[in-house]
Design a protein around this motif. Structure first.
Motif, mmCIF file in Angstrom:
data_model
loop_
_atom_site.group_PDB
_atom_site.id
_atom_site.type_symbol
_atom_site.label_atom_id
_atom_site.label_comp_id
_atom_site.label_asym_id
_atom_site.label_seq_id
_atom_site.Cartn_x
_atom_site.Cartn_y
_atom_site.Cartn_z
ATOM 1 N N GLU A 115 0.829 -1.203 0.000
ATOM 2 C CA GLU A 115 0.000 0.000 0.000
ATOM 3 C C GLU A 115 0.867 1.259 0.000
ATOM 4 O O GLU A 115 0.503 2.273 -0.602
ATOM 5 C CB GLU A 115 -0.937 -0.001 1.211
ATOM 6 N N GLY A 116 2.019 1.182 0.683
ATOM 7 C CA GLY A 116 2.921 2.332 0.711
ATOM 8 C C GLY A 116 3.483 2.652 -0.667
ATOM 9 O O GLY A 116 3.542 3.822 -1.070
ATOM 10 N N ILE A 117 3.879 1.621 -1.400
ATOM 11 C CA ILE A 117 4.402 1.827 -2.754
ATOM 12 C C ILE A 117 3.305 2.334 -3.674
ATOM 13 O O ILE A 117 3.518 3.235 -4.489
ATOM 14 C CB ILE A 117 5.021 0.528 -3.299
ATOM 15 N N LYS A 118 2.107 1.749 -3.533
ATOM 16 C CA LYS A 118 0.981 2.224 -4.334
ATOM 17 C C LYS A 118 0.720 3.703 -4.061
ATOM 18 O O LYS A 118 0.415 4.476 -4.983
ATOM 19 C CB LYS A 118 -0.275 1.410 -4.025
ATOM 20 N N GLY A 119 0.838 4.086 -2.789
ATOM 21 C CA GLY A 119 0.633 5.488 -2.423
ATOM 22 C C GLY A 119 1.664 6.405 -3.056
ATOM 23 O O GLY A 119 1.337 7.507 -3.518
ATOM 24 N N LEU B 61 3.208 5.922 -5.863
ATOM 25 C CA LEU B 61 3.006 5.985 -7.316
ATOM 26 C C LEU B 61 1.613 6.476 -7.719
ATOM 27 O O LEU B 61 1.343 6.645 -8.901
ATOM 28 C CB LEU B 61 3.259 4.609 -7.927
ATOM 29 N N GLN B 62 0.777 6.689 -6.723
ATOM 30 C CA GLN B 62 -0.574 7.164 -7.022
ATOM 31 C C GLN B 62 -0.523 8.505 -7.762
ATOM 32 O O GLN B 62 0.174 9.428 -7.361
ATOM 33 C CB GLN B 62 -1.388 7.313 -5.736
ATOM 34 N N PRO C 164 1.491 3.332 -13.804
ATOM 35 C CA PRO C 164 0.363 2.782 -13.046
ATOM 36 C C PRO C 164 0.693 1.429 -12.418
ATOM 37 O O PRO C 164 1.375 0.602 -13.030
ATOM 38 C CB PRO C 164 -0.720 2.629 -14.121
ATOM 39 N N VAL C 165 0.244 1.223 -11.182
ATOM 40 C CA VAL C 165 0.386 -0.082 -10.534
ATOM 41 C C VAL C 165 -0.795 -0.934 -10.984
ATOM 42 O O VAL C 165 -1.942 -0.668 -10.640
ATOM 43 C CB VAL C 165 0.397 0.054 -8.998
ATOM 44 N N VAL C 166 -0.507 -1.966 -11.776
ATOM 45 C CA VAL C 166 -1.572 -2.778 -12.365
ATOM 46 C C VAL C 166 -1.904 -4.012 -11.535
ATOM 47 O O VAL C 166 -2.847 -4.747 -11.858
ATOM 48 C CB VAL C 166 -1.206 -3.199 -13.801
ATOM 49 N N GLY C 167 -1.137 -4.253 -10.489
ATOM 50 C CA GLY C 167 -1.426 -5.405 -9.651
ATOM 51 C C GLY C 167 -0.376 -5.611 -8.582
ATOM 52 O O GLY C 167 0.670 -4.949 -8.572
#
Length: 207
Positions: free
Chosen positions: A15-19, A21-22, A28-31
């Motif tokens: 979730e931290g990495i997704k945040g 790169l948000q 885009p984080v595709v999965g």
């Protein structure tokens, strides 16, 4: 656009990495996946461009998974992202086809730059990773262990028998025995005392 996939067994890290790169429309984080085999199955459905790969996973370690990814999906670029900064981990990941390595304390700008570089077919190492690679270490290489092997190593150091470990982890004594033998082989030692000694020396067992 560079499609990014995260493989890490810690939900907070994912979730931290997704945040980080948000909002980055070019990355885009595709999965994401917590398990190696789960990730491989996802790639067969939709192949990403860059995989952010942790070393420590519950089923396969990241080095073994990197080798499988590069064999089955050679177009995917692998960027190691871990808390480990030992030279042996980094060089072995590179030997299996990874394109770079950064630590989990990396900031957003450097993470994006690392993804950009490996997506272009270049190599990228964070400063700490680069220093680790160029610094010659006289100590023996640290074996790469799965999460389960680390767990069992700690319990072995506490003096638990195979049955006691099996009861605590809800697995069979035969499975524990198999892990114990694998640990002895990975550390190239013949007995539990030597195994525990090396585990302490490598910082895998806390005193």
């Amino acid at each position: 656009m560079t499609k990014v996939f995260i493989i890490d067994d810690h939900p907070m890290v994912v979730e931290g990495i997704k945040g980080l790169l948000q909002g980055e429309e070019h990355y885009p984080v595709v999965g994401s996946a917590h398990y190696a085999l789960e990730a491989l199955e996802a790639f067969r459905q939709d192949m990403p461009d860059v995989v952010l790969l942790d070393i420590n996973l519950p089923d396969l370690n990241g080095i073994e998974l990197c080798e499988r990814i590069k064999k089955e999906f050679p177009a995917i670029k692998v960027l190691g992202i871990s808390t480990f900064k030992e030279r042996s981990y980094i060089t072995r990941l590179m030997e299996k086809g990874a394109s770079g390595y950064v630590l989990k304390n990396v900031d957003k700008e450097e993470l994006i730059e690392a993804i950009r570089q490996v997506a272009r077919g270049r190599m990228y190492f964070s400063m700490e990773a680069s220093t680790a690679i160029t610094t010659q270490r006289s100590s023996a290489q640290v074996p790469v262990l799965t999460s389960r092997e680390k767990e069992i190593l700690v319990l072995i150091s506490e003096g638990l028998t195979n049955k006691e470990i099996a009861d605590q982890l809800y697995i069979s004594p035969l499975t524990v025995d198999s892990h114990r033998k694998n640990l002895l082989a990975k550390f190239t030692v013949r007995n539990t005392a030597a195994l525990v000694k090396l585990g302490i020396e490598h910082g895998l067992i806390a005193l």
